[in-house]
Motif scaffolding. Structure first.
Motif, PDB file in Angstrom:
ATOM      1  N   ARG A  52     -28.850  14.326 -47.796  1.00 52.62           N
ATOM      2  CA  ARG A  52     -27.865  13.918 -46.820  1.00 52.62           C
ATOM      3  C   ARG A  52     -26.453  13.960 -47.417  1.00 52.62           C
ATOM      4  O   ARG A  52     -25.462  14.090 -46.719  1.00 52.62           O
ATOM      5  CB  ARG A  52     -28.191  12.491 -46.368  1.00 52.62           C
ATOM      6  N   LEU A  53     -26.374  13.860 -48.738  1.00 59.53           N
ATOM      7  CA  LEU A  53     -25.064  13.827 -49.374  1.00 59.53           C
ATOM      8  C   LEU A  53     -24.516  15.221 -49.629  1.00 59.53           C
ATOM      9  O   LEU A  53     -23.418  15.377 -50.112  1.00 59.53           O
ATOM     10  CB  LEU A  53     -25.158  13.092 -50.710  1.00 59.53           C
TER      11      LEU A  53
ATOM     12  N   PRO B 296      18.927  29.971 -33.901  1.00 61.06           N
ATOM     13  CA  PRO B 296      20.095  29.385 -34.575  1.00 61.06           C
ATOM     14  C   PRO B 296      21.000  30.409 -35.246  1.00 61.06           C
ATOM     15  O   PRO B 296      22.059  30.042 -35.734  1.00 61.06           O
ATOM     16  CB  PRO B 296      19.469  28.470 -35.634  1.00 61.06           C
ATOM     17  N   LYS B 297      20.592  31.683 -35.320  1.00 58.75           N
ATOM     18  CA  LYS B 297      21.460  32.673 -35.975  1.00 58.75           C
ATOM     19  C   LYS B 297      22.410  33.232 -34.924  1.00 58.75           C
ATOM     20  O   LYS B 297      22.029  34.050 -34.089  1.00 58.75           O
ATOM     21  CB  LYS B 297      20.617  33.787 -36.586  1.00 58.75           C
ATOM     22  N   ALA B 298      23.641  32.747 -34.995  1.00 58.05           N
ATOM     23  CA  ALA B 298      24.608  33.085 -33.959  1.00 58.05           C
ATOM     24  C   ALA B 298      24.846  34.586 -33.899  1.00 58.05           C
ATOM     25  O   ALA B 298      24.967  35.247 -34.921  1.00 58.05           O
ATOM     26  CB  ALA B 298      25.922  32.361 -34.225  1.00 58.05           C
TER      27      ALA B 298
ATOM     28  N   LEU C  70      30.363  35.104 -33.228  1.00 52.52           N
ATOM     29  CA  LEU C  70      31.008  34.057 -34.005  1.00 52.52           C
ATOM     30  C   LEU C  70      32.124  33.427 -33.179  1.00 52.52           C
ATOM     31  O   LEU C  70      32.940  34.120 -32.585  1.00 52.52           O
ATOM     32  CB  LEU C  70      31.577  34.636 -35.297  1.00 52.52           C
TER      33      LEU C  70
END
Ligand code: HEM
Ligand code: FES
Lengths: 164, 516
Positions: free
Chosen positions: A13-14, A48-50, A53
């Motif tokens: 069982r172990l 998030p990467k513009a 600008l």
């Protein structure tokens, strides 16, 4: 009924039985989910990467003061550019330190940076300090009537002067 | 319906109404007042906020000298910044110039505004100090060893997040200090260009430019940068920190409590006579979960005798540390105001433009080479720190201060070595200058690779390798390296803070600065 089937190895069982390694459908589902989420994350990270600008236009027009002596720097208000007038024409040197972007100060013997002590010669080359590159010369075009147009976004080889 | 039974209904209503407060209390704290050990335990595991605690803690973990309470102080300071930060958000407006006005309003007009702002600022400093000190204590007590390696890595994530929180908060007032510190920080993010430029490949491969663009949302520090830093400061980083903290605390329990020496029981002596045994008979039961758990966790055949109930022993200690931290922040806030310089002026840098004090060591390194000081060396240090638990697989000295071969004496010598080398190199660079003053034509890549910062790092690394050989032990090398880095950090920070003036020149004291 749960005890030893002759063809199966005995397990305690172990010592739980291993999961079938070639559960093809399960693995396919797992990997396609992972791949889909991975691509989705990549797509989301694009946000998030513009693309545009927001900074103001880099081109501006200045009128050089008549009294500007040769070798003396003229810094138009609100701009990070030093303009010089010599016998052979006008030139502009950026005052943004090439080290970490502080604004250098024109002095009689060149430019000093207040942030980490970089010093530049009157032609913008590094004399001492951590700045890795000379101050760039910026593109100047004559606009007639004693005024010029400076483009902070375009650099030209040092020594380029423009007659006004 | 008789009049009588309607009377009964009203009487019951009245009785229930009177019993309501008591019942509310009973349903809130289901286990009744914590008068027995059993009730105290269920006080902890029956409460969603407290149940991160174990029901019982080992006596070793409760010694002051085990932790100096530093982790708890860091947590308390974080909670203080959380509360005061939310309050500041009532008035703060993240838009250039308006931001400065709103901070001025908070400082001068808003009721208790200045006090809250001060508390927020000083608690942030307390948190940074506590996190650094906590990390040092974990290192020096060798508490990062198996099975706690991964929690050490989580801790490093916490360190970076904590520094990120302070740095992003620094921009928000939009004053001169903020503006120029962030300009410098953003250009450090861009500094891989120092290498790509020297190799002439920036046009096609520009990781530095990308990092700066992502950080600022623009090519200069402006409204986009401010809103991004605001987002990081009030949202992203706190969320990351809380998530990491949850894992951090959870792992402490899963790793079997705090690290302790194998012979902790013997060192502590017998338990207080008033402690009664947990199990009057040794338990014989094996637990189902034990089939899954590996290692030494399940205690079968003996009771947890070295332990005491977490309530009250641990909880009261934590409460005391929390009150201590709050007290420190309050006293600092009464005595000192958080600084606010003039409105940011993109045309005139603050001179000298100094980052918060814990970044001044970095600023000192950056004044030798932007890339190495700002990215190269910090990355090497972080990788080195992260590798420590995976390289040091020894067992001697776990849970002991300066445990391991060489011990306190080695740490003392390493501290002296680290301090003197750092001071000597700085003195050399300040007095004689560096490569460019000697040979103006020297290529930039040579300075990037060979400057006081990299030389110092190399000397420390060589020293610790020598320690590994000499003591035939990785732990000895790790002790030396960590101590040296700590010493170097202190020297650079002190020089950056006290001995650098306008144009980052060396001055013995700010009273010698020109213009004073
Ligand atoms: C926000 C920052 C952190 C908080 C609030 C925090 C909190 C705690 C607390 C409350 C403990 C319990 C024992 C104690 O107080 O010393 C602890 C243990 C621990 N911490 Fe942190 N911690 C932070 C950062 C770190 C850092 C930077 C590291 C290392 C890189 C680290 C590594 C560990 C390890 C390995 C333990 C287990 C120590 C042992 O078993 O004796 N933690 N932490
Ligand atoms: S920004 Fe000019 S020397 Fe660092």
């Amino acid at each position: 009924m749960s005890t030893a089937h002759p063809s199966l190895p005995r397990r305690s069982r172990l010592d739980p039985e291993p999961v079938a390694r070639r559960d093809f459908l399960g693995l396919a589902a797992l990997w396609s989910a992972a791949a889909a989420l991975g691509f989705a994350a990549l797509g989301a990270l694009r946000l998030p990467k513009a693309a545009v600008l927001p900074s103001p236009s880099k081109k501006f027009r200045v009128h050089l003061p008549e009294s500007l002596a040769p070798g003396e720097a003229y810094v138009p208000p609100g701009r990070s550019v030093a303009l010089f007038k010599g016998a052979d024409g006008v030139f502009a040197i950026s005052t943004v330190c090439t080290h970490l972007g502080c604004i250098v100060k024109p002095t009689p013997h060149g430019f000093d940076c207040p942030c980490h002590g970089s010093r530049f010669a009157p032609d913008g080359s590094v004399v001492r300090g951590p700045a890795p590159a000379p101050l760039p010369w910026l593109a100047v075009t004559s606009a007639g009537g004693g005024s010029v147009i400076v483009d902070e976004g375009a650099s030209v080889p040092p020594g380029t002067k423009v007659a006004v | 319906m008789s009049a009588r039974s309607s009377d009964d209904g009203l009487a019951r209503l009245w009785a229930n109404l009177r019993a309501a407060p008591r019942r509310l209390r009973e349903t809130m704290f289901r286990s009744g007042p914590p008068v027995s050990d059993r009730a105290r335990s269920s006080f902890i595991f029956g409460n969603v906020f407290l149940h991160l605690h174990p029901a019982r803690v080992h006596r070793w973990s409760l010694r002051w000298a085990t932790t100096w309470g530093l982790g708890m102080i860091a947590l308390s300071a974080f909670l203080v910044t959380l509360v005061t930060g939310v309050l500041l958000m009532f008035y703060y407006k993240p838009y250039p110039d308006v931001a400065y006005e709103s901070i001025k309003n908070i400082h001068f007009v808003v009721p208790t505004g200045r006090f809250m702002r001060n508390i927020h600022r000083w608690a942030a400093h307390v948190m940074v100090i506590a996190v650094l000190a906590h990390m040092a204590r974990v290192f020096f007590t060798a508490a990062y060893r198996r099975p706690r390696e991964f929690n050490w890595l989580i801790g490093m994530g916490l360190l970076v997040t904590t520094l990120g929180l302070s740095f992003s908060g620094y921009l928000l007032p939009w004053d001169q200090l903020a503006y120029w510190a962030i300009t410098i920080g953003a250009n450090i993010a861009q500094s891989p260009r120092e290498i790509t430029d020297a190799l002439g490949i920036t046009a096609s491969f520009d990781p530095g430019g990308l990092q700066k663009l992502l950080l600022l949302g623009s090519d200069e520090v402006g409204e986009e940068a401010l809103i991004r830093f605001y987002l990081f400061h009030v949202m992203l980083l706190p969320l990351i920190l809380v998530a990491l903290l949850a894992v951090h605390f959870w792992r402490i329990r899963k790793d079997g409590g705090l690290a302790r020496p194998a012979d902790a029981e013997a060192r502590l002596g017998p338990p207080h006579p008033a402690t009664y045994p947990v199990f009057t008979e040794a338990p014989q039961k094996t637990y189902h979960l034990a089939a899954v758990v590996r290692g030494r966790t399940p205690a079968v055949g003996n009771g947890p005798e070295g332990t005491v109930p977490a309530m009250p022993h641990l909880l009261y200690g934590e409460l005391a540390l929390f009150m201590l931290t709050v007290g420190i922040c309050l006293v600092l806030s009464v005595l000192f105001d958080a600084p606010l310089k003039e409105l940011a002026n993109p045309a005139v840098p603050e001179n000298p433009a100094k980052a918060p004090w814990y970044f001044l060591g970095l600023q000192e390194l950056v004044s030798f080479s932007a890339f190495m000081g700002g990215i190269g060396i910090p990355t090497m240090v972080l990788i080195g720190l992260g590798l420590i638990p995976y390289l040091d697989r020894e067992e001697a000295g776990t849970g002991e201060w300066f445990g391991g071969p060489g011990g306190g004496a080695l740490v003392g010598r390493a501290a002296v070595f680290g301090l003197t080398t750092a001071v000597a190199l700085e003195a050399l660079a300040i007095h004689f200058g560096w490569l460019r003053q000697w040979w103006p034509e020297v290529p930039q890549l040579l300075i990037t690779a060979f400057n006081p910062g990299t030389v110092l790092t190399a000397i420390y690394a060589a020293y610790s390798l020598w320690l590994v050989r000499r003591h035939n032990s990785t732990r000895a090398g790790a002790l030396g390296l960590f101590t040296c880095f700590l010493a170097g950090f202190v020297v650079l920070t002190v020089i950056g803070t006290y001995f650098r003036g306008p144009n980052w020149e060396f001055y013995w004291s700010p009273t010698h600065w020109p213009g004073h």
